[in-house]
Design a protein around this motif. Sequence first.
Motif, PDB file in Angstrom:
ATOM      1  N   ARG A  67       0.838  -1.216   0.000  1.00 43.71           N
ATOM      2  CA  ARG A  67       0.000   0.000   0.000  1.00 43.71           C
ATOM      3  C   ARG A  67       0.865   1.254   0.000  1.00 43.71           C
ATOM      4  N   ARG A  68       1.891   1.280   0.831  1.00 43.66           N
ATOM      5  CA  ARG A  68       2.790   2.445   0.868  1.00 43.66           C
ATOM      6  C   ARG A  68       3.460   2.658  -0.477  1.00 43.66           C
ATOM      7  N   ALA A  69       3.764   1.567  -1.173  1.00 42.38           N
ATOM      8  CA  ALA A  69       4.418   1.670  -2.477  1.00 42.38           C
ATOM      9  C   ALA A  69       3.544   2.397  -3.483  1.00 42.38           C
ATOM     10  N   THR A  70       2.233   2.311  -3.317  1.00 44.38           N
ATOM     11  CA  THR A  70       1.323   2.920  -4.289  1.00 44.38           C
ATOM     12  C   THR A  70       0.534   4.100  -3.732  1.00 44.38           C
ATOM     13  N   GLU A  71       0.661   4.354  -2.430  1.00 40.08           N
ATOM     14  CA  GLU A  71      -0.056   5.482  -1.823  1.00 40.08           C
ATOM     15  C   GLU A  71       0.879   6.536  -1.232  1.00 40.08           C
ATOM     16  N   ALA A 101      14.461   7.151   2.668  1.00 40.77           N
ATOM     17  CA  ALA A 101      14.416   6.077   3.668  1.00 40.77           C
ATOM     18  C   ALA A 101      13.121   5.282   3.551  1.00 40.77           C
ATOM     19  N   GLY A 102      12.007   5.971   3.323  1.00 42.24           N
ATOM     20  CA  GLY A 102      10.727   5.290   3.133  1.00 42.24           C
ATOM     21  C   GLY A 102      10.740   4.422   1.892  1.00 42.24           C
ATOM     22  N   ALA A 103      11.310   4.941   0.809  1.00 43.18           N
ATOM     23  CA  ALA A 103      11.401   4.170  -0.434  1.00 43.18           C
ATOM     24  C   ALA A 103      12.282   2.929  -0.228  1.00 43.18           C
ATOM     25  N   ALA A 104      13.364   3.069   0.525  1.00 44.07           N
ATOM     26  CA  ALA A 104      14.244   1.927   0.796  1.00 44.07           C
ATOM     27  C   ALA A 104      13.516   0.859   1.611  1.00 44.07           C
ATOM     28  N   HIS A 105      12.738   1.299   2.596  1.00 46.01           N
ATOM     29  CA  HIS A 105      11.987   0.347   3.416  1.00 46.01           C
ATOM     30  C   HIS A 105      10.940  -0.376   2.572  1.00 46.01           C
ATOM     31  N   VAL A 106      10.226   0.371   1.741  1.00 45.02           N
ATOM     32  CA  VAL A 106       9.229  -0.241   0.860  1.00 45.02           C
ATOM     33  C   VAL A 106       9.906  -1.211  -0.111  1.00 45.02           C
ATOM     34  N   SER A 107      11.057  -0.834  -0.625  1.00 45.32           N
ATOM     35  CA  SER A 107      11.795  -1.713  -1.528  1.00 45.32           C
ATOM     36  C   SER A 107      12.112  -3.040  -0.847  1.00 45.32           C
ATOM     37  N   GLU A 108      12.532  -2.969   0.400  1.00 46.32           N
ATOM     38  CA  GLU A 108      12.838  -4.176   1.164  1.00 46.32           C
ATOM     39  C   GLU A 108      11.591  -5.048   1.320  1.00 46.32           C
ATOM     40  N   LEU A 109      10.455  -4.434   1.633  1.00 45.29           N
ATOM     41  CA  LEU A 109       9.217  -5.186   1.817  1.00 45.29           C
ATOM     42  C   LEU A 109       8.733  -5.800   0.496  1.00 45.29           C
ATOM     43  N   LEU A 110       8.798  -5.030  -0.584  1.00 46.94           N
ATOM     44  CA  LEU A 110       8.390  -5.566  -1.886  1.00 46.94           C
ATOM     45  C   LEU A 110       9.247  -6.766  -2.273  1.00 46.94           C
ATOM     46  N   ASP A 157      11.201  -3.468  -9.067  1.00 40.49           N
ATOM     47  CA  ASP A 157      12.478  -3.042  -9.637  1.00 40.49           C
ATOM     48  C   ASP A 157      12.640  -1.528  -9.589  1.00 40.49           C
ATOM     49  N   PHE A 158      11.549  -0.807  -9.782  1.00 40.45           N
ATOM     50  CA  PHE A 158      11.573   0.656  -9.724  1.00 40.45           C
ATOM     51  C   PHE A 158      11.981   1.109  -8.323  1.00 40.45           C
ATOM     52  N   TYR A 159      11.385   0.501  -7.315  1.00 42.40           N
ATOM     53  CA  TYR A 159      11.737   0.834  -5.925  1.00 42.40           C
ATOM     54  C   TYR A 159      13.162   0.404  -5.597  1.00 42.40           C
ATOM     55  N   ARG A 160      13.564  -0.729  -6.100  1.00 39.88           N
ATOM     56  CA  ARG A 160      14.930  -1.203  -5.849  1.00 39.88           C
ATOM     57  C   ARG A 160      15.945  -0.169  -6.346  1.00 39.88           C
ATOM     58  N   GLU A 161      15.715   0.352  -7.543  1.00 42.07           N
ATOM     59  CA  GLU A 161      16.621   1.353  -8.113  1.00 42.07           C
ATOM     60  C   GLU A 161      16.547   2.672  -7.335  1.00 42.07           C
ATOM     61  N   ALA A 162      15.358   3.063  -6.910  1.00 37.77           N
ATOM     62  CA  ALA A 162      15.230   4.279  -6.089  1.00 37.77           C
ATOM     63  C   ALA A 162      16.012   4.120  -4.793  1.00 37.77           C
ATOM     64  N   GLN A 166      19.138   6.258  -3.614  1.00 41.20           N
ATOM     65  CA  GLN A 166      18.669   7.098  -2.502  1.00 41.20           C
ATOM     66  C   GLN A 166      17.798   8.256  -3.007  1.00 41.20           C
ATOM     67  N   LEU A 167      16.778   7.900  -3.786  1.00 43.76           N
ATOM     68  CA  LEU A 167      15.876   8.888  -4.368  1.00 43.76           C
ATOM     69  C   LEU A 167      14.524   8.880  -3.668  1.00 43.76           C
ATOM     70  N   LEU A 168      13.849  10.009  -3.747  1.00 47.66           N
ATOM     71  CA  LEU A 168      12.464  10.121  -3.302  1.00 47.66           C
ATOM     72  C   LEU A 168      11.557   9.464  -4.336  1.00 47.66           C
ATOM     73  N   LEU A 169      10.379   9.076  -3.920  1.00 51.45           N
ATOM     74  CA  LEU A 169       9.354   8.594  -4.841  1.00 51.45           C
ATOM     75  C   LEU A 169       8.167   9.539  -4.753  1.00 51.45           C
ATOM     76  N   VAL A 170       7.707  10.019  -5.893  1.00 51.90           N
ATOM     77  CA  VAL A 170       6.496  10.840  -5.961  1.00 51.90           C
ATOM     78  C   VAL A 170       5.465  10.021  -6.731  1.00 51.90           C
ATOM     79  N   LEU A 171       4.238   9.991  -6.218  1.00 50.42           N
ATOM     80  CA  LEU A 171       3.166   9.178  -6.790  1.00 50.42           C
ATOM     81  C   LEU A 171       1.952  10.045  -7.067  1.00 50.42           C
ATOM     82  N   TRP A 172       1.303   9.788  -8.188  1.00 51.27           N
ATOM     83  CA  TRP A 172       0.075  10.497  -8.521  1.00 51.27           C
ATOM     84  C   TRP A 172      -0.730   9.675  -9.526  1.00 51.27           C
ATOM     85  N   TRP A 173      -1.994  10.017  -9.659  1.00 54.39           N
ATOM     86  CA  TRP A 173      -2.877   9.377 -10.654  1.00 54.39           C
ATOM     87  C   TRP A 173      -3.127  10.374 -11.753  1.00 54.39           C
TER      88      TRP A 173
END
Length: 174
Positions: A67-71, A101-110, A157-162, A166-173
Amino acid sequence: MAVTQQLARVPAEYLAACRQEAGASPDGEFRWNPPAEDVLDLDWAPVLLERVCALAGLDDVLLHGLRRATEGDASVDVGFLATPPYAIGPFGPAPAALSPAGAAHVSELLGQIDLRAVLATLPAEETEAAALVGDGADGIAGGLRKYLLEHFHALRDFYREASRRQLLLVLWWD
C-alpha cells in the motif's frame, strides 16, 4: 482516457528546486519534468495487486508495504504539486511521496513478496480468478496473472533502483 498511477524517482534537490520554482512563479509553475527513465506508469495495477494480495492472506506488514508503495505517506510534503493550473494528478488523490528512507523500506518489503505464490492461491481457471478479484480483472488482455506479474516486477524493480540511488518517490494518478 483511463486514469493510471504514475511514479517518479527524483533527488531531494530536484523536488526542492520544483518547490522553489513554484514559490517564485506568479502562477505557481513548478517545472515538473522528471527524466522518462525515472517515471513508471503502473496503469491501474495497484488496486488489483492489493486485492489479490489481500485475498491470498498476505502478511499485514507486507500488505502495508505494498500500500505504501502505491499510496506514499506524509513524510514528504508535495502539496505544491497539486496546485492548479499545473497540478499533476488532477484526476485522483493529491500527489504523495516517500522519502529516500521510506522508499528503501518499501523496496525491502516488496522484495519479500512472492507474487507467484500469491497468484497460486487464485482459482486455476483464469475467468474464475478474474471474477474473484473483480475490479475489471476480467477485461485484462493477456490474462490477469501475466498483467500482475509484469506490473509487480516493474514496481519492485523501480523501488529497488530508487533505494540504490537514494531517491524520493512521488506518486500520482493521471
